[in-house]
Scaffold this active site. Structure first.
Site, PDB file in Angstrom:
ATOM      1  CG  HIS A   1      -1.757  -4.071  -2.679  1.00 22.31           C
ATOM      2  ND1 HIS A   1      -2.474  -5.120  -2.138  1.00 22.31           N
ATOM      3  CD2 HIS A   1      -1.661  -3.148  -1.695  1.00 22.31           C
ATOM      4  CE1 HIS A   1      -2.794  -4.849  -0.891  1.00 22.31           C
ATOM      5  NE2 HIS A   1      -2.323  -3.646  -0.588  1.00 22.31           N
TER       6      HIS A   1
ATOM      7  CB  THR B   1      -0.934   0.015   1.218  1.00 28.16           C
ATOM      8  OG1 THR B   1      -1.882  -1.046   1.097  1.00 28.16           O
ATOM      9  CG2 THR B   1      -1.684   1.335   1.329  1.00 28.16           C
TER      10      THR B   1
END
Length: 731
Positions: free
Chosen positions: A490, A310
């Site tokens: 992601h 992240t």
């Protein structure tokens, strides 16, 4: 029994007893601080047990060093010295935490003058009445010394026994580290959060870990010179993709709203989950955006994260520079490097105010320090939102609808134009299905993997949360004045689980390959420009590194002024090469290199023996991808932007404070008076909080007053229309 009492009474007057007494006192004080002053965010017996034992190993190691000393006076002085040193470090962190909700780092110590000026007159206000508890033993020690009740032990401690104490402390620390790594794998290699390190290993170990990080960063930085910037500048100039004139500046002057879609993958868009013959649309609202004429939706947009996950995604989105090959840039360099990020750029280019909204701890991924280096005016973290409970949150923060709803009270006081980012968390592993409200009924997938089964339900909850927020934006008129960017950070399903996912995607688990893994690295990327009719699904290959120059050109800002290695995705000159963080791994419209194998991208056929032409094309793509990574790494690890003079004014991160931000916003409104451009001011001092509606939020906090205007999709109430009309005026 009598002998035992005598042993307890006199035992602490032996050298070993004295050392163990000091260790015990430090242990008790630390546990008191963990409970009263720090928020370690522990959950469950295992995490609490680790936090319970972690003060012991380092305290025993340091204070126990005094046992090697024969001289009586020196022994007591040395033992007291290490105890006082540990106490000073503990209590300093207590005071610092009360002001900054973080722990003291080496960078903080090196910039101590800035820290003390940041505390200012409020320093004395940081003390609490219960702080007297931390000093009771000192007063008692003085009493014993003056009354001569402390009888020094003149007998030297056995050297072998001293070594045994040291060995025991090292064994305890090793066991502590082992348990901490079980609780949080890659704790030290990825960084995550200062809180996680303190929770796992304690404050002294955190200092050592942070010192090691700082040393490595300093070595890289000290070896860099201004000459190292020259090849980077040449690369950026050659690599620049000029804007498409059809789109350049179409969102100029608008608010920018980023919606960070945690772990959301592209395959979920338009996906329908089949359960017992019935199809359930997982993300109906995001699907509608994806096909809207107001949206540039990118079908081949890939995440390019590595260990930082992240934090890597945020780094690329904000700076158009990659994260690191190992660890997290935000953790290792984010709080110290010179950076030219979107909040700073837009502040100078267009007078933007900036803020992040995130229902988790401010120190996670070192955000509270990195955001200051990026130029964010405000960071509304967990401390600004509803108290976390089992019903409204989980280990990564508040559920999304609660976070959005709680954010409104701060968003409406921001001066426009603003640049904001909302970080969602509910669609985060382990994809808990304990969300409440209208999402309870969404079915689970039927596979052998519980993680995959819950993923669709939490993705549906995220979709509903986004819709609720869009309804609010439309009800207030902010929608018409904004460009809204949605991006997945992601993958959500890891490669190891993908074979179990394969049947749900119409694939055969037996023939699943690294090509399929590569294609699942796609994440959503949508840019919504309200009122536009040029929206379309764009098939250009690109990634998170390209987001910032794309946004800059839509806002009418030339991206070539800044050291950014990405390219505008809407430019005809975009290279369509996606460099993945692992060297030699890339994706392009023609070839894909992933997992050590190469494939034709269009068909997925593996290239086992490439011909000369194919090999040259693969070599050229690999060279280009590696060069992009190397240029970014040179900037990031060498802190090269400190040598750059491109007209962007230097940023003084010490001037940013994320304490009492709402009061700051209101004071600015008051100072500006009629010139205030906040939504609250334009609505003549009437709050818009009640215009945010969501079933989950109602279930948590009760029904809202139905006499107040609602945020229906049609926005028909007169109050809502007035707000939209007022906010639609130029600002």
């Amino acid at each position: 029994m009598k002998q035992l009492k005598k042993l307890v009474k006199t035992g602490w007057q032996t050298r070993l007893g004295y050392v163990l007494t000091l260790v015990l006192l430090y242990w008790i004080k630390t546990l008191w601080a963990y409970t009263i002053d720090f928020n370690l965010d522990t959950k469950g017996f295992f995490q609490n047990f680790i936090a319970f034992v972690n003060p012991l190993p380092v305290a025993l190691l340091l204070i126990g060093l005094a046992l090697y000393v024969k001289n009586t006076r020196v022994f007591y002085h040395l033992a007291n010295f290490f105890y006082i040193l540990l106490f000073i470090w503990l209590f300093s962190n207590i005071l610092y935490y009360r002001e900054f909700t973080d722990y003291i780092s080496i960078s903080t110590i090196l910039a101590s003058s800035k820290v003390s000026s940041g505390l200012g007159e409020s320093a004395m206000k940081l003390f609490r009445i219960w702080d007297a508890i931390y000093f009771l033993d000192f007063f008692y020690g003085i009493y014993l010394f003056t009354k001569k009740k402390l009888i020094p032990d003149q007998r030297p401690f056995n050297k072998r026994a001293s070594f045994a104490v040291t060995a025991l402390s090292i064994m305890l620390f090793s066991a502590n580290l082992f348990l901490a790594e079980i609780d949080r794998p890659e704790l030290l290699s990825r960084g995550f959060s200062n809180t996680y390190v303190v929770r796992g290993l304690g404050l002294p170990a955190f200092l050592g870990y942070n010192a090691y990080q700082t040393y490595n960063a300093h070595m890289d930085r000290s070896e860099a010179t201004a000459d190292d910037l020259i090849p980077v500048e040449d690369y950026v100039k050659e690599h620049y993709a000029a804007p498409n004139p059809d789109y350049f500046g179409i969102a100029k002057g608008r608010n920018v709203i980023y919606l960070h879609l945690e772990s959301l993958q592209q395959f979920i868009i338009n996906y329908k989950l089949n359960v017992d013959g019935t199809e359930y649309e997982v993300t109906p609202f995001l699907n509608s955006l994806y096909h809207s004429k107001e949206t540039f939706a990118f079908s081949n947009f890939f995440n390019q994260v590595k260990a930082g996950k992240t934090s890597d995604a945020e780094t690329m989105i904000e700076t158009s520079l990659f994260g690191l090959s190992q660890g997290s840039f935000m953790v290792q360099y984010g709080g110290s490097n010179t950076q030219q990020a979107a909040p700073h750029i837009l502040s100078q280019e267009g007078g933007y105010t900036s803020a992040v909204f995130h229902g988790n701890s401010a120190s996670f991924w070192n955000r509270n320090n990195t955001y200051k280096q990026w130029g964010y005016n405000y960071f509304f973290d967990q401390s600004y939102f509803s108290t976390p409970t089992e019903e409204n949150s989980f280990q990564y923060g508040l559920n999304d609808k609660v976070m959005f709803a709680d954010s409104i009270q701060y968003l409406e006081h921001m001066q426009q134009p603003f640049y904001t980012k909302f970080i969602t968390v509910s669609n985060h592993y382990p994809y808990t299905t304990s969300l409440i409200g209208d999402e309870i009924g969404f079915p689970l997938a039927d596979t052998d993997d519980e993680t995959i089964n819950g993923y669709f339900a939490t993705a549906n909850y995220l979709d509903a949360s986004i819709k609720s927020f869009f309804d609010y934006l439309k009800a207030t008129g902010l929608y018409e004045n904004s460009v809204i960017v949605l991006y997945g950070d992601h993958y959500g399903i890891s490669n190891s689980r993908n074979p179990d996912l394969a049947p749900l995607l119409g694939k055969d688990p037996e023939t699943w390959s690294d090509y399929n893994n590569a294609m699942l690295q796609r994440v959503p990327y949508m840019v919504v420009v309200s009122g536009m009719n040029k929206g379309k699904i764009v098939d250009t290959y690109g990634g998170e590194i390209d987001a910032l120059p794309t946004l800059e050109h839509l806002l009418g800002i030339e991206a070539n002024q800044y050291m950014q290695v990405g390219q505008d995705l809407l430019s005809d000159q975009h290279d369509q090469l996606v460099a993945m963080r692992t060297s030699g791994t890339f994706i392009s419209p023609t070839y894909t290199s992933y997992g050590g194998k190469t494939y034709y991208t269009e068909t997925g056929e593996e290239i086992t023996i490439p011909d000369e032409t194919t090999q040259k094309a693969l070599d050229d793509l690999k060279t280009a991808a590696d060069k992009q990574l190397n240029m970014s790494d040179a900037i990031q690890t060498g802190d090269l932007l400190r040598f750059l003079d491109n007209g962007l004014k230097p940023l003084d991160a010490s001037k940013f404070s994320y304490i009492d931000s709402l009061e700051t916003e209101k004071s600015i409104e008051k100072e500006l008076g009629d010139q205030s451009s906040s939504l609250f001011s334009k609505n003549k001092g009437v709050s818009t909080v009640d215009l945010f509606q969501s079933p989950s939020y109602k279930a948590l906090y009760g029904e809202k007053d139905e006499s107040k205007p609602s945020s229906s999709s049609t926005g028909t109430s007169s109050s809502t229309e007035n707000i939209r009309a007022e906010n639609g005026k130029n600002f």
